[in-house]
Design a protein around this motif. Structure first.
Motif, mmCIF file in Angstrom:
data_model
loop_
_atom_site.group_PDB
_atom_site.id
_atom_site.type_symbol
_atom_site.label_atom_id
_atom_site.label_comp_id
_atom_site.label_asym_id
_atom_site.label_seq_id
_atom_site.Cartn_x
_atom_site.Cartn_y
_atom_site.Cartn_z
ATOM 1 N N HIS A 1 -55.030 45.543 6.213
ATOM 2 C CA HIS A 1 -54.845 44.733 7.269
ATOM 3 C C HIS A 1 -55.492 43.548 7.191
ATOM 4 N N TYR B 1 -56.174 39.766 9.283
ATOM 5 C CA TYR B 1 -56.012 39.128 10.522
ATOM 6 C C TYR B 1 -56.871 37.850 10.475
ATOM 7 N N THR C 1 -47.961 38.856 15.183
ATOM 8 C CA THR C 1 -48.635 39.018 16.294
ATOM 9 C C THR C 1 -49.889 38.127 16.710
ATOM 10 N N ALA D 1 -51.024 40.152 8.246
ATOM 11 C CA ALA D 1 -50.296 41.212 7.492
ATOM 12 C C ALA D 1 -50.742 42.416 7.653
ATOM 13 N N LEU D 2 -49.924 43.686 7.643
ATOM 14 C CA LEU D 2 -50.494 44.975 7.874
ATOM 15 C C LEU D 2 -49.460 45.942 7.286
ATOM 16 N N ASP D 3 -50.190 46.684 6.215
ATOM 17 C CA ASP D 3 -49.416 47.516 5.407
ATOM 18 C C ASP D 3 -49.930 49.150 5.940
ATOM 19 N N THR E 1 -48.923 44.851 16.190
ATOM 20 C CA THR E 1 -49.277 45.019 14.753
ATOM 21 C C THR E 1 -48.521 44.350 13.962
ATOM 22 N N CYS E 2 -47.266 43.696 13.829
ATOM 23 C CA CYS E 2 -46.540 43.081 13.049
ATOM 24 C C CYS E 2 -47.368 41.846 12.809
ATOM 25 N N ALA E 3 -46.951 41.458 11.306
ATOM 26 C CA ALA E 3 -47.391 39.977 11.087
ATOM 27 C C ALA E 3 -46.771 39.081 11.913
ATOM 28 N N GLY F 1 -45.594 39.071 19.636
ATOM 29 C CA GLY F 1 -45.322 40.006 18.691
ATOM 30 C C GLY F 1 -45.657 41.631 19.579
ATOM 31 N N ASP F 2 -45.603 42.532 18.714
ATOM 32 C CA ASP F 2 -45.711 43.886 19.046
ATOM 33 C C ASP F 2 -46.930 44.440 19.150
#
Length: 161
Positions: A83, A85, A54, A75-77, A50-52, A47-48
């Protein structure tokens, strides 16, 4: 498998958007910089960052009794400053915890600061309920509070962050 849940709220005078950026979006580089004894570095596996979906390995610093954990972003919004994790592998799970899921929400306050709301869910296996004592939960809360306060102090010392 059972679960042990605890909630924690930490008030701060730092604006919510600045705290979210530091504690979530920039955490992989900021925390090793200001607390190298706690976290040595973070390595992104998938992943990058921060995206779901990762997946990262967090390597703990010399001050930790643990070596590393595998961390998955659930999830991150950024707009709603939430957030979620999970810690899914690593010696910090001590063989009795299947995973630990964290739900973080940074809430703006009327005075221009924020409240960091954190829900931690320990998904324990079999006899794990007996291994996760109040003292261990208290120790985890104290470490989370120390990390939050170190980030807060860094933001106060660097107002242009």
């Amino acid at each position: 498998m059972g679960a042990i849940t605890y909630d924690m709220e930490i008030p701060s005078s730092i604006p919510a958007s600045k705290m979210f950026k530091a504690i979530v979006l920039d955490a992989d580089t900021l925390i090793p910089k200001i607390m190298p004894h706690a976290i040595k570095n973070v390595e992104i596996l998938e992943g990058d960052g921060t995206c779901a979906g990762t997946v990262k390995i967090i390597h703990f610093g010399e001050g930790s009794k643990f070596k590393s954990v595998k961390h998955r972003v659930d999830a991150l919004d950024a707009e709603n400053m939430t957030h979620s994790y999970s810690i899914i592998e690593g010696d910090a799970l001590m063989g009795v915890v299947e995973s630990i899921t964290y739900h973080i929400k940074i809430v703006p306050t009327e005075d221009g600061g924020c409240i960091c709301k954190n829900r931690s869910i320990y998904n324990v296996n079999g006899e794990g309920h007996h291994e996760i004592t109040e003292d261990k939960i208290k120790e985890g809360k104290e470490k989370a509070m120390a990390m939050f306060k170190a980030i807060e102090a860094h933001l106060h010392a660097n107002p242009d962050y």
